[in-house]
Motif scaffolding. Structure first.
Motif, PDB file in Angstrom:
ATOM      1  N   ASN A 223     -54.573 150.221   3.238  1.00  0.00           N
ATOM      2  CA  ASN A 223     -54.719 149.326   4.625  1.00  0.00           C
ATOM      3  C   ASN A 223     -55.272 149.367   6.020  1.00  0.00           C
ATOM      4  OD1 ASN A 223     -52.904 147.354   3.478  1.00  0.00           O
ATOM      5  ND2 ASN A 223     -50.862 149.385   4.271  1.00  0.00           N
ATOM      6  N   MET A 224     -56.362 150.122   5.524  1.00  0.00           N
ATOM      7  CA  MET A 224     -57.205 150.603   5.543  1.00  0.00           C
ATOM      8  C   MET A 224     -58.312 149.909   7.071  1.00  0.00           C
ATOM      9  SD  MET A 224     -59.959 154.144   4.838  1.00  0.00           S
ATOM     10  CE  MET A 224     -60.698 155.215   5.985  1.00  0.00           C
ATOM     11  N   ASP A 225     -58.103 150.194   7.974  1.00  0.00           N
ATOM     12  CA  ASP A 225     -58.856 148.891   9.008  1.00  0.00           C
ATOM     13  C   ASP A 225     -60.568 150.138   9.012  1.00  0.00           C
ATOM     14  OD1 ASP A 225     -60.385 148.273  10.712  1.00  0.00           O
ATOM     15  OD2 ASP A 225     -59.056 148.113  11.924  1.00  0.00           O
ATOM     16  N   PRO A 226     -61.241 149.668   8.317  1.00  0.00           N
ATOM     17  CA  PRO A 226     -62.887 150.076   8.467  1.00  0.00           C
ATOM     18  C   PRO A 226     -63.717 150.546   9.339  1.00  0.00           C
ATOM     19  CG  PRO A 226     -63.114 147.438   8.406  1.00  0.00           C
ATOM     20  CD  PRO A 226     -61.298 148.113   8.083  1.00  0.00           C
ATOM     21  N   GLN A 227     -63.130 150.363  10.403  1.00  0.00           N
ATOM     22  CA  GLN A 227     -63.510 150.614  12.056  1.00  0.00           C
ATOM     23  C   GLN A 227     -63.151 152.238  12.098  1.00  0.00           C
ATOM     24  OE1 GLN A 227     -63.146 147.988  14.727  1.00  0.00           O
ATOM     25  NE2 GLN A 227     -64.626 146.620  13.973  1.00  0.00           N
TER      26      GLN A 227
END
Length: 367
Positions: A223-227
């Motif tokens: 669920n990691m936000d690439p930002q």
């Protein structure tokens, strides 16, 4: 101590190494810094020389008594106890020993931190005195497999090898190199027990805890936000007690998933080597029917005396958050549980005699 702090310490050590630490007359670190020069110029605290003995025989190395502690030079560990010693200029770190007892002394302008098996010790630091590096003798008895008998009257300390459980501890690793989110979790596995079923049960209990943490880490990564900044998951362990048919250890698992800092969780395990059972406080101190009342009273008093106490303690809600060391049990709490994050892991130690006033052994029922 969390992983971020660990990295900061290493960076500070690389930039500013304490000067001229002499090991056996050899200037291993020939860097001079303003901080080290100021420290060297400061008046030395009152101290006295300590005669060091190994197995009852006086050795050439000498210790010092300072700040209420006995300190032994690292040359004693190298030359008398036979621990390999090396120095990394890049990390400004001295490394002693090997395996799960490998000890690192990390030099910074502020102090000399100690890790055992990459587990930061909160209770011990090393020190430099007259250009020689010393560690507290308690480090040897708590973590390195030795017993230290201190005779204050004669100013002598006798170091002996402890009789430890007949087992071997090796390090297993769960590792996944996800892009921007590495996972590396070290954990212990044991071998050599007479009871193979007990050995299997202990190993499986520890491994399952690590696998559960790894599964949670991978769920976070999915669920990691690439930002976000890169994630990181790191784990190590430390053996606290390995005697009397009991093995007591702590797993430390750190995760960074964004924000100001990461979070570290400790999982403690104390096992009976006879059957592989995970022991609770009641298994060790249940001979005293009032052990829980006594322990809660002691903890309530000590927590409230802690400047960072946030309130809320009405008694232990688990009997798992503890570990053993020589003659004592230490109960700990997680960050935020009853104290602010900056307080780290509050730890409170009590002697076996405090919880078993009749003089019973906590291991009597395990024989």
């Amino acid at each position: 101590m969390n992983k971020t702090t660990k990295k900061q310490l290493r960076k500070m050590g690389t930039a500013m190494l304490a000067a001229g630490i002499l090991l056996g007359g050899v200037n291993v670190a020939a860097h001079t810094t303003e901080a080290a020069a100021a420290k060297a110029a400061a008046p030395a605290p009152a101290q006295k020389t300590v005669v060091l003995k190994y197995n009852g025989k006086i050795v050439s190395s000498q210790g010092v008594y300072r700040d209420g502690k006995v300190w032994v030079p690292v040359t004693f560990l190298r030359d008398t106890l036979g621990m390999p010693l090396s120095y990394s200029k890049a990390d400004t770190t001295y490394t002693l020993g090997q395996g799960y007892m490998k000890t690192k002394l990390i030099v910074s302008p502020y102090d000399i931190s100690i890790t055992v098996n990459d587990f930061f010790l909160l209770e011990y630091n090393a020190m430099m005195d007259n250009n020689r590096l010393y560690v507290p003798v308690g480090l040897l008895s708590d973590y390195l497999g030795y017993k230290a008998d201190w005779d204050a009257a004669s100013g002598r300390v006798n170091v002996l090898k402890k009789a430890q459980n007949a087992l071997t501890v090796t390090t297993a690793t769960y590792a996944k190199d996800y892009p921007k989110a590495p996972i590396k979790l070290d954990y212990p596995q044991i071998s050599g027990l007479a009871n193979s079923e007990a050995e299997k049960l202990i190993n499986n209990t520890i491994k399952q805890t690590i696998m559960n943490y790894a599964a949670n880490a991978e769920a976070e990564i999915s669920n990691m936000d690439p930002q976000y900044n890169p994630y990181e998951f790191d784990g190590t362990y430390i053996i606290k007690y390995n005697q009397d048919g009991v093995l007591s250890l702590v797993l430390s698992d750190y995760g960074y998933t964004g924000g100001a800092h990461g979070n570290t969780v400790w999982n403690a395990f104390t096992f009976s080597l006879k059957d592989g059972k995970r022991l609770l406080l009641g298994d060790l101190f249940g001979a005293n029917s009032n052990y829980k009342k006594t322990l809660n009273s002691l903890l309530s008093k000590d927590l409230k005396a802690n400047g960072g106490y946030l309130g809320g303690f009405v008694g232990l809600n688990t009997e798992k958050q503890f570990f053993l060391q020589d003659g004592k049990v230490t109960v700990f709490f997680q960050p935020y549980e009853y104290t602010a994050y900056a307080a780290g892991f509050p730890q409170y130690s009590y002697t076996f005699k405090q919880l078993l006033p009749g003089g019973q052994s906590p291991f009597a029922s395990l024989k």
